[in-house]
Every structure is written in structure tokens, then in C-alpha cells.
Design a protein around this motif. Structure first.
Motif, PDB file in Angstrom:
ATOM      1  N   LYS A  44       0.844  -1.188   0.000  1.00  0.00           N
ATOM      2  CA  LYS A  44       0.000   0.000   0.000  1.00  0.00           C
ATOM      3  C   LYS A  44       0.882   1.242   0.000  1.00  0.00           C
ATOM      4  O   LYS A  44       1.896   1.270   0.696  1.00  0.00           O
ATOM      5  N   ILE A  78       1.266   5.382   0.577  1.00  0.00           N
ATOM      6  CA  ILE A  78       0.638   6.552   1.208  1.00  0.00           C
ATOM      7  C   ILE A  78       1.559   7.751   1.024  1.00  0.00           C
ATOM      8  O   ILE A  78       2.742   7.684   1.371  1.00  0.00           O
ATOM      9  N   ALA A 105      -3.393   6.345  -0.862  1.00  0.00           N
ATOM     10  CA  ALA A 105      -3.949   7.412  -0.021  1.00  0.00           C
ATOM     11  C   ALA A 105      -2.994   8.600  -0.032  1.00  0.00           C
ATOM     12  O   ALA A 105      -1.784   8.431  -0.145  1.00  0.00           O
ATOM     13  N   LEU A 158      -2.264  12.143   2.193  1.00  0.00           N
ATOM     14  CA  LEU A 158      -2.587  12.889   3.404  1.00  0.00           C
ATOM     15  C   LEU A 158      -1.964  14.284   3.305  1.00  0.00           C
ATOM     16  O   LEU A 158      -0.747  14.414   3.147  1.00  0.00           O
ATOM     17  N   ASN A 189      -8.477  10.294  -3.424  1.00  0.00           N
ATOM     18  CA  ASN A 189      -8.062   9.662  -2.174  1.00  0.00           C
ATOM     19  C   ASN A 189      -7.338  10.640  -1.255  1.00  0.00           C
ATOM     20  O   ASN A 189      -6.537  10.245  -0.441  1.00  0.00           O
ATOM     21  N   ALA A 239      -8.928  13.074   7.691  1.00  0.00           N
ATOM     22  CA  ALA A 239      -8.323  11.747   7.897  1.00  0.00           C
ATOM     23  C   ALA A 239      -8.020  11.505   9.363  1.00  0.00           C
ATOM     24  O   ALA A 239      -8.215  10.408   9.874  1.00  0.00           O
ATOM     25  N   SER A 289      -3.581   4.529  11.173  1.00  0.00           N
ATOM     26  CA  SER A 289      -2.956   3.398  10.466  1.00  0.00           C
ATOM     27  C   SER A 289      -3.954   2.245  10.336  1.00  0.00           C
ATOM     28  O   SER A 289      -3.985   1.570   9.311  1.00  0.00           O
ATOM     29  N   ARG A 335      -7.270   2.593  10.213  1.00  0.00           N
ATOM     30  CA  ARG A 335      -8.273   2.986   9.200  1.00  0.00           C
ATOM     31  C   ARG A 335      -7.705   2.883   7.791  1.00  0.00           C
ATOM     32  O   ARG A 335      -8.403   2.498   6.855  1.00  0.00           O
ATOM     33  N   LEU A 336      -6.428   3.214   7.637  1.00  0.00           N
ATOM     34  CA  LEU A 336      -5.819   3.176   6.298  1.00  0.00           C
ATOM     35  C   LEU A 336      -5.689   1.758   5.761  1.00  0.00           C
ATOM     36  O   LEU A 336      -5.564   1.560   4.562  1.00  0.00           O
ATOM     37  N   THR A 337      -5.695   0.783   6.673  1.00  0.00           N
ATOM     38  CA  THR A 337      -5.630  -0.600   6.195  1.00  0.00           C
ATOM     39  C   THR A 337      -7.003  -1.274   6.283  1.00  0.00           C
ATOM     40  O   THR A 337      -7.113  -2.490   6.371  1.00  0.00           O
TER      41      THR A 337
END
Ligand SMILES: Nc1ncnc2c1ncn2[C@@H]1O[C@H](COP(=O)(O)OP(=O)(O)O)[C@@H](O)[C@H]1O
Ligand SMILES: [Mg+2]
Length: 264
Positions: A4, A6, A136, A138, A162, A195, A229, A231-233
Motif C-alpha cells: 500500500k 501513502i 492514499a 494525506l 483519495n 483523515a 494506520s 483505518r488506512l488498512t
């Protein structure tokens, strides 16, 4: 290949972009998620010092960009934190890479590592082109009007859906003399969905005096970063739980605009 990706960026300097990238990477690593932290701040790297590796850097992201060295050889394990690897940034600044170069670098990094998560600290010029390729994005902002305006002015790829804002240094105690925007006002100003909210921790500047790479417990940042972290996964974790309790929590929630927080 990295699982993933970010991107962490900011419209204005000094609002905590590198701090958030490092603390988020730390949160992932502490959860057992193998994490690569990459410093793409051209000419102004910060993560090597933060991770206590400044004296060990041999190659950096510029060597990878110029294809002088394999990305794995340029990276260093963060000795003090299991599961965390750093790709150091370059101190040489000859402008930010062009669009095609930035995309090539991104693909090289994504393909060159096998960590579960890759977090890149990227300048706003580079996020424009990379935003559509990441899982994602941020955008870090503090609660000052200047930073929120700079966040609203960030340009992302039209194909990027995103992008969210991380409110950093949110004051826990509302000083009577200062006026801060509520969370609702802040995200309206920034023009992006929320976020996470990280709090202002007066102890953080003292970290300069502790041994670099030692990450002392900083719950005002670490608790929200851990939840972010999760929520991001794809998991569920609240914005504020476990951080402030009792009357103070109720007061803080009220101040921040409760309904919006629960919906976020
Ligand atoms: N939540 C926070 N609470 C207190 N200080 C912070 C917080 N986040 C960042 N800082 C401080 O702000 C300064 C700038 O942070 P940095 O991450 O280098 O910003 P940027 O990468 O956006 O330029 C650093 O001294 C850092 O310790
Ligand atoms: Mg920085």
C-alpha cells in the motif's frame, strides 16, 4: 512489490509533514506491519535525523532517481524500531524532479521493495503528479488560516479521489486569548475530508535533545496515528478514543463539533 502506498504532503512548510510521516510509519511498524518510509523532500531531508540514521547515510533517494544504485541498497533499517526501513532524502537540491522522473521513481520504489506499506514524505510540487498513483494522500495542516489556505490551494491530479487532510497540532486546551477554528471550520477551509486529528504536544520539541531514533511515547500523536494506520488498512478505529477521558473529553468533543467527528 509494496502493498500500500501513502503520500504525506503539506501546502505550507513547518506544519509537521515530516513528523506525521515518521509517526505514522512508526505506528504501522509497531503494529507489526513492515513499513518503508521514504524521504522525497528534495534538498531538505528530515527523516534521517528523526530516525537516528543521519550518520549512516551512504546513498539517498537521488541515487535511486539517477539509477546509480538499487533502491534496496540505498535504504537502511531503523535500528530502534522493528519492521521500519528508511530511504533517506537528498541534501542536494537542483529543483524537484519533473513529472515523468517523479513517476518513474515512484514506480521504482513501489516495485523495488516488498514492505506491506510505503509512506512517502513528498513536497507539494511532486504530490500533484503522484497523487493519482497512490492508495492514499494525506495533506498535513495545522489550524492556522495560512496553512489551511495553503492546503486548499494544493493541486492534486484530477483523477485522485483519495486525498484527505490531517489536522496537526490541534490545541488541546483552548487558550482564551487565541481563536482557533473548530474541526468543521478547519476542514471547510482546507476543502478536504478529514483523515485524522493529531494534537499539539509541547514535549515534542524536546525530542531534539533525546537520542535521535528513540521515539519517546507521545500519546497526543501516537494514539491518533495508530488509529489512522488501522483505518488506512481498512479497519475501524475512532478519531479520539483512549486519548482524553471524562469531562475533558466531553469538553474537547463539544469544542470540535461532535457530529462531524462521529461521522468521519
Ligand atoms: N503535533 C505536534 N506537536 C508539537 N510540535 C509538533 C507537532 N508536529 C510537528 N511539530 C514540530 O514542528 C516542527 C516542524 O515539523 P516538521 O515535521 O519538520 O514540519 P515540515 O516537514 O512540515 O516542515 C518540528 O519542530 C516538530 O517537532
Ligand atoms: Mg519536512
Amino acid at each position: 512489490m509494496v502493498g500500500k502506498t501513502i503520500l504525506v504532503t503539506s501546502g505550507k512548510g513547518g506544519v509537521g509533514c515530516s513528523t506525521v510521516a515518521a509517526r505514522l510509519a512508526l505506528a504501522f511498524a509497531r503494529r507489526g506491519v513492515t513499513t518503508l518510509l521514504g524521504d522525497l523532500s528534495w534538498g531538505n531531508p528530515a527523516l534521517d535525523v528523526l530516525c537516528g540514521l543521519a550518520e549512516r547515510v551512504v546513498y539517498d533517494v537521488r541515487d535511486v532517481l539517477c539509477a546509480r544504485v538499487d533502491p534496496r541498497r540505498a535504504s537502511l533499517p531503523v535500528i530502534t524500531v522493528q519492521n521500519l526501513t528508511l530511504l533517506p532524502g537528498t541534501t542536494v537540491f537542483e529543483g524537484v524532479p519533473g513529472d515523468a522522473e517523479a513517476i518513474r521513481l515512484f514506480e521504482t520504489l513501489r516495485g523495488g521493495f516488498d514492505q506491506d506499506v510505503m509512506i512517502l514524505d513528498v513536497p507539494k510540487e511532486t504530490v500533484t503528479v503522484l497523487s493519482e498513483f497512490a492508495d492514499a494522500v494525506l495533506a498535513v495542516s495545522d489550524v492556522s488560516a495560512a496553512s489551511l489556505r495553503a492546503t486548499a490551494a494544493l493541486r492534486f491530479s484530477p483523477r485522485a479521489s483519495n486525498v484527505r487532510v490531517v489536522l496537526n497540532r490541534y490545541p488541546t486546551d483552548r487558550e482564551k486569548t487565541k481563536i482557533y477554528p473548530t474541526v468543521r471550520e478547519a476542514i471547510d477551509l482546507a476543502g478536504l475530508p478529514l483523515a485524522a486529528i493529531l494534537f499539539d504536544d509541547p514535549r515534542l520539541p524536546q525530542d531534539d535533545e533525546t537520542a535521535p531514533g528513540e521515539f519517546p511515547e507521545r500519546p497526543l500523536l501516537d494514539a491518533p496515528c495508530k488509529n489512522l494506520s488501522v483505518r488506512l488498512t481498512g479497519g475501524h478505529a475512532p478519531l479520539l478514543t483512549g486519548l482524553i477521558r471524562g469531562r475533558k473529553r466531553r469538553k474537547t468533543l463539544t469544542q470540535m463539533g461532535r457530529r462531524r467527528l462521529e461521522n468521519a
